[in-house]
Structure formats: C-alpha cells, structure tokens
Design an enzyme around this catalytic site. Structure first.
Site, PDB file in Angstrom:
ATOM      1  N   CYS A 118     -30.218 -44.229  47.954  1.00 37.72           N
ATOM      2  CA  CYS A 118     -28.984 -43.719  48.424  1.00 37.72           C
ATOM      3  C   CYS A 118     -28.320 -42.758  47.279  1.00 37.72           C
ATOM      4  CB  CYS A 118     -28.063 -45.001  48.475  1.00 37.72           C
ATOM      5  SG  CYS A 118     -28.614 -46.298  49.359  1.00 37.72           S
TER       6      CYS A 118
ATOM      7  N   GLU B  18     -27.319 -36.579  52.309  1.00 35.86           N
ATOM      8  CA  GLU B  18     -28.966 -36.659  52.137  1.00 35.86           C
ATOM      9  C   GLU B  18     -28.971 -37.436  53.374  1.00 35.86           C
ATOM     10  OE1 GLU B  18     -30.317 -38.801  48.623  1.00 35.86           O
ATOM     11  OE2 GLU B  18     -28.377 -38.110  47.931  1.00 35.86           O
TER      12      GLU B  18
ATOM     13  N   CYS C 295     -19.506 -49.813  44.995  1.00 34.26           N
ATOM     14  CA  CYS C 295     -20.665 -50.884  44.615  1.00 34.26           C
ATOM     15  C   CYS C 295     -21.247 -50.348  43.615  1.00 34.26           C
ATOM     16  CB  CYS C 295     -21.528 -50.885  45.846  1.00 34.26           C
ATOM     17  SG  CYS C 295     -20.993 -51.472  47.470  1.00 34.26           S
TER      18      CYS C 295
ATOM     19  N   CYS D 246     -24.882 -48.554  43.444  1.00 34.81           N
ATOM     20  CA  CYS D 246     -25.253 -47.543  44.343  1.00 34.81           C
ATOM     21  C   CYS D 246     -24.986 -46.130  43.838  1.00 34.81           C
ATOM     22  CB  CYS D 246     -24.396 -47.602  45.848  1.00 34.81           C
ATOM     23  SG  CYS D 246     -24.680 -46.521  46.808  1.00 34.81           S
TER      24      CYS D 246
ATOM     25  N   CYS E  15     -18.696 -41.738  48.735  1.00 36.72           N
ATOM     26  CA  CYS E  15     -18.389 -42.957  49.255  1.00 36.72           C
ATOM     27  C   CYS E  15     -17.208 -43.668  48.029  1.00 36.72           C
ATOM     28  CB  CYS E  15     -19.503 -44.226  49.216  1.00 36.72           C
ATOM     29  SG  CYS E  15     -19.032 -45.592  50.115  1.00 36.72           S
TER      30      CYS E  15
ATOM     31  N   CYS F 117     -32.481 -41.578  58.687  1.00 34.50           N
ATOM     32  CA  CYS F 117     -31.156 -42.150  58.056  1.00 34.50           C
ATOM     33  C   CYS F 117     -30.146 -41.214  57.591  1.00 34.50           C
ATOM     34  CB  CYS F 117     -31.678 -42.937  56.551  1.00 34.50           C
ATOM     35  SG  CYS F 117     -30.450 -43.593  55.627  1.00 34.50           S
TER      36      CYS F 117
HETATM   37  N1  SAH Z   1     -21.760 -48.269  53.180  1.00 36.42           N
HETATM   38  C1  SAH Z   1     -23.050 -48.979  53.958  1.00 36.42           C
HETATM   39  C2  SAH Z   1     -24.090 -48.005  54.510  1.00 36.42           C
HETATM   40  C3  SAH Z   1     -24.597 -47.291  53.137  1.00 36.42           C
HETATM   41  S1  SAH Z   1     -25.866 -47.898  51.997  1.00 36.42           S
HETATM   42  C4  SAH Z   1     -23.460 -50.138  53.434  1.00 36.42           C
HETATM   43  O1  SAH Z   1     -22.695 -50.557  52.390  1.00 36.42           O
HETATM   44  O2  SAH Z   1     -23.894 -50.983  53.951  1.00 36.42           O
HETATM   45  C5  SAH Z   1     -27.328 -48.686  52.657  1.00 36.42           C
HETATM   46  C6  SAH Z   1     -27.734 -49.851  52.152  1.00 36.42           C
HETATM   47  O3  SAH Z   1     -28.679 -49.664  50.728  1.00 36.42           O
HETATM   48  C7  SAH Z   1     -26.914 -50.809  51.932  1.00 36.42           C
HETATM   49  O4  SAH Z   1     -27.297 -52.109  52.165  1.00 36.42           O
HETATM   50  C8  SAH Z   1     -26.495 -50.500  50.197  1.00 36.42           C
HETATM   51  O5  SAH Z   1     -25.942 -51.838  49.704  1.00 36.42           O
HETATM   52  C9  SAH Z   1     -28.099 -50.467  49.841  1.00 36.42           C
HETATM   53  N2  SAH Z   1     -28.081 -49.812  48.365  1.00 36.42           N
HETATM   54  C10 SAH Z   1     -27.372 -48.948  47.677  1.00 36.42           C
HETATM   55  N3  SAH Z   1     -27.778 -48.725  46.606  1.00 36.42           N
HETATM   56  C11 SAH Z   1     -28.968 -49.365  46.597  1.00 36.42           C
HETATM   57  C12 SAH Z   1     -29.842 -49.361  45.394  1.00 36.42           C
HETATM   58  N4  SAH Z   1     -29.865 -48.613  44.374  1.00 36.42           N
HETATM   59  N5  SAH Z   1     -31.132 -50.322  45.598  1.00 36.42           N
HETATM   60  C13 SAH Z   1     -30.938 -50.952  46.766  1.00 36.42           C
HETATM   61  N6  SAH Z   1     -30.323 -51.045  47.777  1.00 36.42           N
HETATM   62  C14 SAH Z   1     -29.394 -50.190  47.713  1.00 36.42           C
END
Ligand code: SAH
Length: 345
Positions: free
Chosen positions: A332, A89, A113, A116, A109, A102
């Site tokens: 994301c 995406e 987390c 995510c 990934c 973006c």
């Molecule tokens: N892997 C990298 C970049 C990708 S995610 C990282 O972890 O930073 C980009 C941002 O979106 C990160 O800060 C991530 O923690 C956040 N993110 C992912 N899922 C999310 C969600 N459901 N709500 C809010 N932020 C989210």
C-alpha cells in the site's frame, strides 16, 4: 469542466436534456464511458456534439502514468494520474477466477496506521465516484478487450468508509446493466473499522464483502498500531461486524498483518480465536510488508505457519494471504510515495 464518469444513466439523461440534447444521448454516453471511450471515440454521436462535449466535459478522468509488471507473476502495479496532478495506486492481479483490481479510494489516508505507507503524508483528498470507476476503466483499457476486470477490492490507498457517499455511489455504478458489470458479490470493501459507517453500510443493501483490518487480538495492541482503535474499542468493532453478518448473511473477513514482536505470538493467536469464536468469519494472515520509513519488523515463514496452525486448531477459518507482485512495490502506498519522493529530488 464537468465529470460525467460518475453519473448513472438517469443522471446522464437528465444532464443531456439540460444541455438541450435528446435524452437518449445520456444512455449512449454512459455505455461509451464504461467501455473506456473518450468523446472522440463515441462514434454514434454526431461529430459536432463530440467536439462540444470535449470542450465542456470529462469522460475518462484517470490515466495510467506508470506501470510495473512483476517478473514473478502476472501482477501489474499502476500509478494512476488524476486531472489535478495527484496520483493514486492500483494493482491488477490475475487469479484463476479472473482479474482482480485493487483500487484506491482517497489520495493518501488520514487514518494514521503505523505500518502503512499510504498515510505517511496524510489525506490530500477523497476520490470522486468517477475517479474510482476510472481506475477500473484504465485497467480494462490496459487489457485491450482480451479480458476485463471481474473483481474489485477497495484496498488501495485511503479509507473507503471515510469517503462514504462517493464510495456508495461508485458501488451502485458497478451494477448498472450497461456498465462495467461487476457484481457486488465480487467486490470487497476493506475498512480499518469506522464503526458507525459499518452500521450504515449494513443498511445499504449492497452485497459487498466486508473486510476489517483487525491486526491485533486486543485493544492494547491494536492501539499501538491503529489510531482508530482509540475511537472504537474492539468490542464495539466486533459488534458492528456481527450486525453486518446478521443483516447481510455474509461472512466478514478479518485482515491480520503479522508484525514482528507485536502481535504474532501463540498467545495472541489464542486470544484472537477466543474473541472470534462462533462468528461467521475468516482470517486473512498477511506477513507485514516492511515500509522503509517505519520502524516495524516483518516475520518469517515459520511464525506465519505457527500462527495459522494455532487458529486452525481452535477452529477459526484462516489462510495466509498470497503475496503477489512482491518485486514491484506491491504494498500500500509505496509506489506512489517512491514516485513523489523521486520527483522532489
Ligand atoms: N483503509 C482500509 C483499506 C486500505 S489498506 C483498511 O484499513 O482496511 C488494505 C489492507 O492492507 C489493510 O488491511 C491494511 O491494514 C493493510 N496494510 C497496509 N499496510 C500494510 C503493510 N505494510 N503490510 C501489510 N499490510 C498492510
């Protein structure tokens, strides 16, 4: 088939010579690729050469397979198709200072987390430098020459520092004079905090903005949502951030997603402020974008503004991240996941 998209002018020149072509063709091909052209559109190359290249090489490895335009703002969400059938995406956002794209750095990934969507099925593979560039070329083609991508954030699916060498090569392509010419000061790299690679990045002499996904004021809470926190305690992570600031002279951005019942009380803001005190940094507050498959709650507006006020009172520079494209699966990994699930049905 060889992907030429990730090569710099010197590499393309060498490749052309290997193919028995004059070296200057390399520079011509580089320019065309970065303008978004495929071989047939490279009009200053002889016709038979264009046909030959078409057979053996790839200029544009990414295509737009789906796009959703927000009705609320100018945001466009893309599903980019890769040549092996995978998809990633990207989100194009229109700010007053120009277009920001973006981009994704991996298919899926492996960081795990819990909030995510990108990580739900793990990491399929890392993107090549040419594919990351290809995402930008797609967005530029979408803008049809009326405008172009000015800023890039590595905040799509994937962990950029888990695809380190390819991401570094991609970043170096951005500043080639005959390329897409995006200054690295207009690039943000977001990481969940792979500490050793953050030290490496500080030595690269690439003036990108480093964003760190913190999402917690202490290790106990951070470990609840981010497995990487088990490998690197927050103290080590913040030390790596301070090193980045010292080495580059640039402030670090901390991303902090507010998760209902987890990390959004006043005491959490106070603890966060005490840990960041004196650091050249900025906190970006993001109300959690609720992912269907995950059992996590979002927060209301009041919680966000109270958290923000506490940080400000304690002299921590902070803002609430503007939400864009909320009606188009902005978060994301959600659009890709939805598309894959629909295909499976
Ligand atoms: N892997 C990298 C970049 C990708 S995610 C990282 O972890 O930073 C980009 C941002 O979106 C990160 O800060 C991530 O923690 C956040 N993110 C992912 N899922 C999310 C969600 N459901 N709500 C809010 N932020 C989210």
């Amino acid at each position: 088939m060889i992907e030429l998209t990730g090569m710099n002018p010197a590499e393309l020149t060498a490749w052309c010579k290997e193919q028995g072509l004059p070296g200057f063709r390399g520079k011509q091909i580089f320019k065309w690729i970065h303008q978004g052209a495929d071989f047939e559109g490279m009009t200053n190359l002889p016709k038979d050469l264009r046909a030959r290249l078409q057979e053996m090489a790839i200029a544009q490895p990414v295509e737009i397979i789906e796009k959703r335009q927000s009705r609320l703002d100018d945001t466009v969400k893309f599903l980019f198709g890769l040549r092996d059938g995978n998809c990633v995406e990207g989100v194009l956002m229109h700010y007053h200072h120009g277009y920001t794209l973006c981009i994704s750095t991996q298919v899926g990934c492996r960081m795990g987390c819990t909030f995510c969507a990108s990580t739900l099925d793990g990491c399929v593979r890392s993107l090549t430098p040419g594919e990351m560039l290809g995402e930008i070329l797609c967005a530029n083609r979408f803008l049809e020459g009326k405008d172009r991508v000015h800023n890039v954030v590595l905040m799509g699916s994937g962990e950029p520092l888990d695809n380190y060498d390819n991401v570094m090569k991609f970043l170096r392509l951005l500043r080639e004079p005959d390329g897409v010419s995006i200054g690295l000061r207009n690039v943000s790299l977001s990481t969940c905090g792979i500490v050793p690679r953050m030290y490496d990045l500080a030595e690269e002499d690439l003036p990108v903005t480093l964003s760190v996904s913190l999402h917690a004021p202490n290790d106990e809470i951070r470990r609840q949502t981010m497995p990487i926190a088990k490998a690197y305690p927050m103290e080590d992570l913040l030390k790596a951030c301070r090193n980045y600031i010292d080495k580059t002279g640039r402030r670090v951005i901390f991303e902090y997603a507010l998760v209902g019942g987890v990390n959004c009380e006043e005491k959490h803001a106070v603890e966060l402020a005490s840990r960041l005190r004196g650091m050249q940094c900025h906190v970006n507050l993001i109300p959690l974008n609720v992912v269907e498959e995950r059992d996590l709650r979002g927060v209301n507006e009041r919680i966000v503004s109270d958290f923000l006020k506490t940080l400000e009172k304690l002299h921590i520079s902070a803002t609430r991240r503007r939400e864009m494209g909320d009606d188009i699966e902005g978060a994301c990994g959600q659009l890709r996941r939805k598309t894959i699930m629909e295909k499976k049905q």
